[in-house]
Write a protein that holds these residues in place. Sequence first.
Motif: not given
Length: 148
Positions: A1-21, A137-143
């Motif tokens: 199961m993936e565990q991620c941290e929300l970084v408001p206004g920027r995206g999410i971080r999953c471990g060392k992987t950044e998924i940023f706008f 069901a889901w969480v969406i964040t957007s630039s």
Amino acid sequence: MEQCELVPGRGIRCGKTEIFFGMPRARLRQELDHKAPNAGESMWDDEDEYTDGDGAEWLRLRFLDDKLCDIEVLGGKLAHEGIELLDTDMPALRNALKASGMALEKTEWLTEGHDCIDLQIVVASREDTGDAGEEIAWVITSSDFRVE
């Protein structure tokens, strides 16, 4: 199961992987492919869908001009400063946000779900999406997150 941290206004971080706008699609595909056997498969040209290690829907990324603009988390865990945003239900999420001075309001940004302006996210329960249940069901964040 993936565990991620929300970084408001920027995206999410999953471990060392950044998924940023604004990140290039090719770079995200390279970084995420090893985690998702069906990575990059989607019916839309501007989005990539990813599954977790068990094959369950995990993440949907949308792109504009090949740059990341929307992140939809569909599975796993997504937290912000100790508040679980996805692997929970609507009453528990409302209480956790309220205890931190935040709230959920009927969305003004999408057609379904609830906005948390402070975190720049839209959250939908199964009931919001037409199913039964108060589980998220889901969480969406957007630039482009904005509330009129």
